[in-house]
Scaffold this motif. Structure first.
Motif, PDB file in Angstrom:
ATOM      1  N   ASN A 389       0.831  -1.433   0.244  1.00  0.00           N
ATOM      2  CA  ASN A 389      -0.124  -0.356   0.146  1.00  0.00           C
ATOM      3  C   ASN A 389       0.714   1.547   0.067  1.00  0.00           C
ATOM      4  OD1 ASN A 389       0.373   0.611   2.658  1.00  0.00           O
ATOM      5  ND2 ASN A 389      -0.853  -0.127   3.552  1.00  0.00           N
ATOM      6  N   CYS A 390       2.142   0.780  -0.005  1.00  0.00           N
ATOM      7  CA  CYS A 390       2.940   2.306   0.228  1.00  0.00           C
ATOM      8  C   CYS A 390       2.318   3.657  -1.220  1.00  0.00           C
ATOM      9  CB  CYS A 390       4.302   2.339  -0.240  1.00  0.00           C
ATOM     10  SG  CYS A 390       4.921   1.002  -1.498  1.00  0.00           S
ATOM     11  N   ASP A 391       2.375   2.868  -2.235  1.00  0.00           N
ATOM     12  CA  ASP A 391       1.609   3.287  -3.725  1.00  0.00           C
ATOM     13  C   ASP A 391       1.168   4.811  -2.725  1.00  0.00           C
ATOM     14  OD1 ASP A 391       3.983   2.692  -4.787  1.00  0.00           O
ATOM     15  OD2 ASP A 391       2.340   1.265  -5.788  1.00  0.00           O
ATOM     16  N   GLY A 392      -0.202   4.343  -2.023  1.00  0.00           N
ATOM     17  CA  GLY A 392      -1.274   4.981  -1.391  1.00  0.00           C
ATOM     18  C   GLY A 392      -0.450   6.058  -0.793  1.00  0.00           C
ATOM     19  N   HIS A 393       0.061   5.947   0.128  1.00  0.00           N
ATOM     20  CA  HIS A 393       1.027   6.667   0.942  1.00  0.00           C
ATOM     21  C   HIS A 393       1.352   7.883   0.268  1.00  0.00           C
ATOM     22  CE1 HIS A 393      -0.143   4.832   4.909  1.00  0.00           C
ATOM     23  NE2 HIS A 393      -0.097   3.782   4.099  1.00  0.00           N
ATOM     24  N   ILE A 394       2.038   7.467  -0.330  1.00  0.00           N
ATOM     25  CA  ILE A 394       3.032   8.529  -1.463  1.00  0.00           C
ATOM     26  C   ILE A 394       2.270   9.595  -2.107  1.00  0.00           C
ATOM     27  CG2 ILE A 394       4.202   8.280  -3.451  1.00  0.00           C
ATOM     28  CD1 ILE A 394       6.120   6.206  -2.277  1.00  0.00           C
ATOM     29  N   LEU A 395       0.969   8.473  -2.826  1.00  0.00           N
ATOM     30  CA  LEU A 395      -0.201   9.511  -3.892  1.00  0.00           C
ATOM     31  C   LEU A 395      -0.642  10.976  -2.862  1.00  0.00           C
ATOM     32  CD1 LEU A 395      -1.382   9.987  -6.015  1.00  0.00           C
ATOM     33  CD2 LEU A 395      -3.336   8.427  -5.270  1.00  0.00           C
ATOM     34  N   PHE A 396      -1.408  10.386  -1.630  1.00  0.00           N
ATOM     35  CA  PHE A 396      -2.026  11.549  -0.805  1.00  0.00           C
ATOM     36  C   PHE A 396      -0.708  11.924   0.558  1.00  0.00           C
ATOM     37  CE2 PHE A 396      -5.420   8.119  -2.243  1.00  0.00           C
ATOM     38  CZ  PHE A 396      -5.656   9.047  -3.266  1.00  0.00           C
ATOM     39  N   GLY A 397      -0.051  11.390   0.838  1.00  0.00           N
ATOM     40  CA  GLY A 397       0.914  11.375   1.468  1.00  0.00           C
ATOM     41  C   GLY A 397       2.196  12.596   1.685  1.00  0.00           C
ATOM     42  N   MET A 398       2.445  12.234   0.474  1.00  0.00           N
ATOM     43  CA  MET A 398       3.668  13.134  -0.014  1.00  0.00           C
ATOM     44  C   MET A 398       3.755  14.183  -0.766  1.00  0.00           C
ATOM     45  SD  MET A 398       7.031   9.969  -0.280  1.00  0.00           S
ATOM     46  CE  MET A 398       6.604   8.697   1.398  1.00  0.00           C
ATOM     47  N   SER A 399       4.819  15.013  -0.831  1.00  0.00           N
ATOM     48  CA  SER A 399       4.455  16.228  -1.928  1.00  0.00           C
ATOM     49  C   SER A 399       6.463  16.238  -2.694  1.00  0.00           C
ATOM     50  CB  SER A 399       3.904  17.202  -2.500  1.00  0.00           C
ATOM     51  OG  SER A 399       4.478  17.738  -1.169  1.00  0.00           O
ATOM     52  N   GLY A 400       6.412  16.578  -3.515  1.00  0.00           N
ATOM     53  CA  GLY A 400       7.802  17.167  -3.742  1.00  0.00           C
ATOM     54  C   GLY A 400       8.929  17.632  -2.470  1.00  0.00           C
ATOM     55  N   ARG A 401       8.105  18.555  -1.793  1.00  0.00           N
ATOM     56  CA  ARG A 401       8.635  18.882  -0.233  1.00  0.00           C
ATOM     57  C   ARG A 401       8.434  19.064  -0.264  1.00  0.00           C
ATOM     58  NH1 ARG A 401      12.134  22.901  -2.891  1.00  0.00           N
ATOM     59  NH2 ARG A 401      10.881  24.663  -4.425  1.00  0.00           N
ATOM     60  N   SER A 402       8.078  17.524   0.635  1.00  0.00           N
ATOM     61  CA  SER A 402       8.246  15.621   1.669  1.00  0.00           C
ATOM     62  C   SER A 402       9.585  15.936   1.756  1.00  0.00           C
ATOM     63  CB  SER A 402       7.149  15.226   1.315  1.00  0.00           C
ATOM     64  OG  SER A 402       5.601  15.673   1.053  1.00  0.00           O
ATOM     65  N   VAL A 403      10.374  16.178   0.271  1.00  0.00           N
ATOM     66  CA  VAL A 403      11.633  15.602   0.492  1.00  0.00           C
ATOM     67  C   VAL A 403      12.976  16.292   1.112  1.00  0.00           C
ATOM     68  CG1 VAL A 403      13.922  14.978  -0.989  1.00  0.00           C
ATOM     69  CG2 VAL A 403      11.756  14.778  -1.403  1.00  0.00           C
ATOM     70  N   VAL A 404      13.595  15.838   2.282  1.00  0.00           N
ATOM     71  CA  VAL A 404      14.322  16.779   2.867  1.00  0.00           C
ATOM     72  C   VAL A 404      15.942  16.116   2.792  1.00  0.00           C
ATOM     73  CG1 VAL A 404      12.893  16.644   5.414  1.00  0.00           C
ATOM     74  CG2 VAL A 404      14.268  14.963   4.630  1.00  0.00           C
ATOM     75  N   THR A 405      16.430  14.954   2.307  1.00  0.00           N
ATOM     76  CA  THR A 405      17.514  14.997   1.732  1.00  0.00           C
ATOM     77  C   THR A 405      17.554  14.407   0.413  1.00  0.00           C
ATOM     78  OG1 THR A 405      18.473  13.822   4.288  1.00  0.00           O
ATOM     79  CG2 THR A 405      19.460  13.243   2.807  1.00  0.00           C
ATOM     80  N   THR A 406      18.359  14.541  -0.458  1.00  0.00           N
ATOM     81  CA  THR A 406      18.350  14.590  -1.909  1.00  0.00           C
ATOM     82  C   THR A 406      20.334  13.759  -1.970  1.00  0.00           C
ATOM     83  OG1 THR A 406      17.068  15.571  -2.578  1.00  0.00           O
ATOM     84  CG2 THR A 406      17.858  14.484  -4.378  1.00  0.00           C
ATOM     85  N   VAL A 407      20.674  12.404  -1.970  1.00  0.00           N
ATOM     86  CA  VAL A 407      21.229  11.733  -2.643  1.00  0.00           C
ATOM     87  C   VAL A 407      21.683  11.386  -3.860  1.00  0.00           C
ATOM     88  CG1 VAL A 407      23.385  10.632  -2.327  1.00  0.00           C
ATOM     89  CG2 VAL A 407      22.104  11.550  -0.255  1.00  0.00           C
ATOM     90  N   ILE A 408      22.708  12.275  -4.731  1.00  0.00           N
ATOM     91  CA  ILE A 408      22.933  11.631  -6.270  1.00  0.00           C
ATOM     92  C   ILE A 408      24.375  11.155  -6.794  1.00  0.00           C
ATOM     93  CG2 ILE A 408      22.514  12.312  -8.703  1.00  0.00           C
ATOM     94  CD1 ILE A 408      20.860  14.709  -7.951  1.00  0.00           C
ATOM     95  N   ASN A 409      24.218   9.971  -7.166  1.00  0.00           N
ATOM     96  CA  ASN A 409      25.646   9.566  -7.114  1.00  0.00           C
ATOM     97  C   ASN A 409      26.896   9.541  -6.236  1.00  0.00           C
ATOM     98  OD1 ASN A 409      26.326   8.285  -9.856  1.00  0.00           O
ATOM     99  ND2 ASN A 409      28.104   9.553  -9.991  1.00  0.00           N
ATOM    100  N   GLY A 410      26.123   9.317  -5.253  1.00  0.00           N
ATOM    101  CA  GLY A 410      26.694   8.879  -3.774  1.00  0.00           C
ATOM    102  C   GLY A 410      27.037  10.863  -3.327  1.00  0.00           C
TER     103      GLY A 410
END
Length: 444
Positions: A389-410
């Motif tokens: 059910n994680c897709d439902g949580h993401i759909l209704f509970g998250m937005s881009g601005r919910s992201v607090v940490t981003t790691v790219i290519n390590g």
């Protein structure tokens, strides 16, 4: 030094998808070394640096399969005399007006802003389709400079079109060809090149043949297809065939090719897309904003077409686009059961599968050997959260601005909402100054 991101609900996006309740991911250089229980991995790698997800959600970085960096300076712009009543008027009055005035520094700072927004919204890979007919030569290289500076994984192309004459068309083809060679020589797996094409109604057969001549084996095309009904009518009137049929006859379709939009396509055209294994990207917000229609996405998914999700420059928040896609297909089909599984498949599975056709590193999954593109959301569920059910949580509970940490290519690009080795305020200040000059050129 090893890096561990843990103490969160970790979604692997593997096959099968797993959710590890107190999960962690171990990163070594640019790759994922191991995924598992936080306590076990911290005990195993005691000298590793630790980033605490604080009970949030750890997941693979998001992917935007179709973006337009050149649109970044459109926000707030009012073009004198612009009052469109059709899609062609939107193109000529706004977007082509902007790109005809874009110079190299405008392009570079548009890219800096876009990639900065991607980092803030957890988007770690971007397929961009660029146009700047006020400054063609070197434009893709300036975008690549920005991608390298901010560390975002990206695939670039230039939008070839006949709309501004043969000389500029040839410059656009040459820009693509030169950049493709540059990207093919790059061994970081962070920069890729494609041959970009605008849309069938702005391209002659002769121009598309020239593009083919300048596209190396194994490199795909990135093209707008049947976005507006005008594209379809033009192809039928001039060539006696639908857009997809025309592209098939010209040898443009195939496994490496991305077709953006595909709104006005019928069953026979979808058969061709499927048979050629051509990729399609849905851009829900842009389609609604331009009033061009809604593509038959649910049918495409049912047919097994590789259909991804993009933003067409409308936003850099992929979770926002997921929400809109979920709603519009329910509304269009008058079916409350539509899009629940199809749209998450587009965003998470299919966008990753599209990356696999361009990049060597496995992207979009948290597993040993995959790219170390990892994000953390501060979302804490109020109900049980599982792999099912994680897709439902993401759909209704998250937005881009919910992201607090981003790691790219390590590399940690943002931690607990603080940019790392990036001066976001300085970038935005430069963008405001540069865009003011662009607006002045546009309005005289």
């Amino acid at each position: 030094m090893l890096l561990i991101i843990g103490n969160g609900r970790l979604i692997t996006r593997g096959l099968p998808n797993e959710l590890i309740e107190n999960g962690a991911v171990v990163i070594e250089k640019t790759f994922i070394k191991e995924v598992g229980d936080t306590a076990v991995l911290r005990d195993k790698y005691q000298t590793a640096r630790f980033i605490d997800a604080r009970g949030g959600v750890i997941m693979p970085g998001l992917i935007n399969a179709h973006n337009h960096i050149y649109s970044a300076f459109a926000r707030g712009l009012s073009v004198k005399g612009y009052a469109p009543r059709s899609f062609p008027e939107i193109l000529d009055g706004l977007w082509w007006t902007i790109d005809r005035n874009l110079q190299l520094e405008d392009t570079y700072l548009s890219a800096m802003y876009t990639y900065l927004e991607c980092i803030k919204n957890g988007c770690t890979t971007v397929f961009d389709h660029h146009a700047s007919y006020g400054g063609i030569r070197g434009s893709l290289f300036r975008i690549a400079d920005a991608a390298k500076e901010l560390g975002v994984r990206t695939s670039l192309c230039y939008e070839v079109s006949d709309r501004d004459g043969e000389e500029k068309m040839r410059e656009a083809v040459a820009e693509n060809a030169d950049f493709i060679k540059f990207a093919m020589a790059d061994k970081t797996d962070m920069i890729k090149g494609m041959m970009g094409l605008h849309a069938s109604f702005t391209l002659s057969d002769k121009t598309m043949e020239l593009c083919k001549e300048n596209t190396p084996q194994g490199i795909g095309y990135h093209i707008h297809v049947a976005e507006g009904i005008e594209d379809v009518n033009d192809s039928l009137e001039k060539y006696g065939k639908h857009v997809i049929n025309r592209l098939f006859d010209l040898g443009i379709l195939g496994k490496k090719t991305i077709t953006g939009h595909c709104i006005h396509v019928g069953e026979k055209e979808m058969d061709i897309i499927k048979e050629t294994d051509t990729m399609v990207v849905h851009n829900p917000e842009s389609n609604m904003g331009n009033a061009v229609g809604i593509p038959p996405c649910m049918e495409m998914v049912r047919r097994g077409i590789l259909l991804g999700l993009g933003t067409d420059g409308y936003t850099n928040d992929m979770l926002e686009s997921e929400k809109v896609a979920n709603i519009i297909h329910k509304h269009e089909l008058k079916d409350p059961g539509a899009a629940w599984s199809e749209v998450p498949q587009m965003l998470f599975q299919n966008n990753a599968a599209m990356c696999a056709r361009s990049f060597e590193t496995k992207i979009g999954v948290l597993e040993t050997g995959a790219a170390a593109d990892v994000i953390v959301s501060d979302y804490i569920p109020q109900t049980p959260m599982t792999a099912d059910n994680c897709d439902g949580h993401i759909l209704f509970g998250m937005s881009g601005r919910s992201v607090v940490t981003t790691v790219i290519n390590g590399v940690v690009k943002m931690e607990n909402r603080e940019l790392v080795d990036i001066d976001g305020d300085e970038i935005l200040a430069k963008c405001r100054e540069q865009s003011a000059g662009l607006w002045k050129r546009i309005n005289g």
